[in-house]
Motif scaffolding. Structure first.
Motif, mmCIF file in Angstrom:
data_model
loop_
_atom_site.group_PDB
_atom_site.id
_atom_site.type_symbol
_atom_site.label_atom_id
_atom_site.label_comp_id
_atom_site.label_asym_id
_atom_site.label_seq_id
_atom_site.Cartn_x
_atom_site.Cartn_y
_atom_site.Cartn_z
ATOM 1 N N ALA A 103 0.829 -1.210 0.000
ATOM 2 C CA ALA A 103 0.000 0.000 0.000
ATOM 3 C C ALA A 103 0.861 1.257 0.000
ATOM 4 N N LYS A 104 1.956 1.234 0.751
ATOM 5 C CA LYS A 104 2.828 2.406 0.842
ATOM 6 C C LYS A 104 3.561 2.688 -0.473
ATOM 7 N N SER A 105 3.821 1.642 -1.271
ATOM 8 C CA SER A 105 4.609 1.829 -2.499
ATOM 9 C C SER A 105 3.749 1.953 -3.757
ATOM 10 N N ALA A 106 2.449 1.673 -3.635
ATOM 11 C CA ALA A 106 1.600 1.572 -4.833
ATOM 12 C C ALA A 106 1.633 2.841 -5.685
ATOM 13 N N SER A 107 1.453 3.980 -5.057
ATOM 14 C CA SER A 107 1.407 5.244 -5.803
ATOM 15 C C SER A 107 2.736 5.515 -6.511
ATOM 16 N N ASP A 108 3.833 5.324 -5.814
ATOM 17 C CA ASP A 108 5.167 5.562 -6.401
ATOM 18 C C ASP A 108 5.449 4.597 -7.548
ATOM 19 N N VAL A 138 -5.741 -1.230 3.413
ATOM 20 C CA VAL A 138 -4.971 -0.659 2.295
ATOM 21 C C VAL A 138 -5.370 0.804 2.097
ATOM 22 N N THR A 143 -2.821 4.426 1.954
ATOM 23 C CA THR A 143 -2.556 5.070 0.659
ATOM 24 C C THR A 143 -3.574 6.178 0.437
ATOM 25 N N SER A 144 -3.251 7.101 -0.491
ATOM 26 C CA SER A 144 -4.256 8.107 -0.857
ATOM 27 C C SER A 144 -4.904 7.757 -2.195
ATOM 28 N N LEU A 145 -4.562 6.606 -2.754
ATOM 29 C CA LEU A 145 -5.174 6.165 -4.019
ATOM 30 C C LEU A 145 -6.617 5.726 -3.762
#
Ligand code: RP5
Length: 167
Positions: A51-56, A76, A80-82
């Motif tokens: 979850a922490k890496s998804a946006s990047d 999740v 995340t902000s997604l």
């Protein structure tokens, strides 16, 4: 192969028979996606890292399916902000599916999960396509074409029924 912009995750491989409908729809739309297992309870640290890496990593929308005490989508979403779309699954450990639905649906203020119907993985993928299509003309046109195909199919069935009669 293009970089994934949608991530389809599920709590167990036993969720795949339901979640594959999301993969099939995304594939039919040529929307690049990744698909894997992330368990909130059995792989909590993996869930955190995911979850922490998804946006990047370039992910724009997360579709998360889980059954029973279905904490994956909500947890999740908290990391995340997604946008996160939750798919409640009637799994082997579900009482009747309501446990999964309510676990995913009844999020506290501030941490939304867009919850689709029980086993509604296809609608989760369609919603992901709509979200992406609001800022991507190609995907937006594909969603419009898909909507038109639904309308055309019903009109064709109605015409057929009217011409041939109900008997
Ligand atoms: C949930 O428990 C999973 O999402 C799955 O729906 C359910 C059962 O998992 P298994 O015992 O089949 O691995 O966490």
């Amino acid at each position: 192969m293009s970089k994934a912009i949608v991530s389809v995750i599920m709590g167990s491989d036993s969720d795949l028979p339901v979640m594959r409908a999301a993969a099939e729809f995304l594939e039919s739309m040529d929307i690049p996606f990744e698909l894997t297992i992330v368990s909130a309870h059995r792989t909590a640290e993996r869930m955190f890292d995911f979850a922490k890496s998804a946006s990047d990593r370039g992910i724009k929308v997360i579709i998360a399916g889980a059954g029973g005490a279905a904490h994956l989508p909500g947890m999740v979403a908290s990391l995340t902000s997604l946008p996160v779309i939750g798919v409640p699954i009637k799994s082997s450990n579900s009482i009747d599916g309501w446990d999964s639905i309510l676990s995913i649906l009844q999020m506290p203020n501030g941490i939304p999960v867009a919850t689709v119907a029980l086993n509604g993985a296809k609608n989760a993928a369609i919603l992901a396509a709509r979200i992406l299509g609001s800022s991507d003309d190609k995907i937006g046109s594909q969603v419009k074409a898909y909507n038109k195909s639904l309308t055309d199919a019903v009109l064709s069935k109605a015409k057929n029924l009217e011409e041939k009669g109900w008997k």
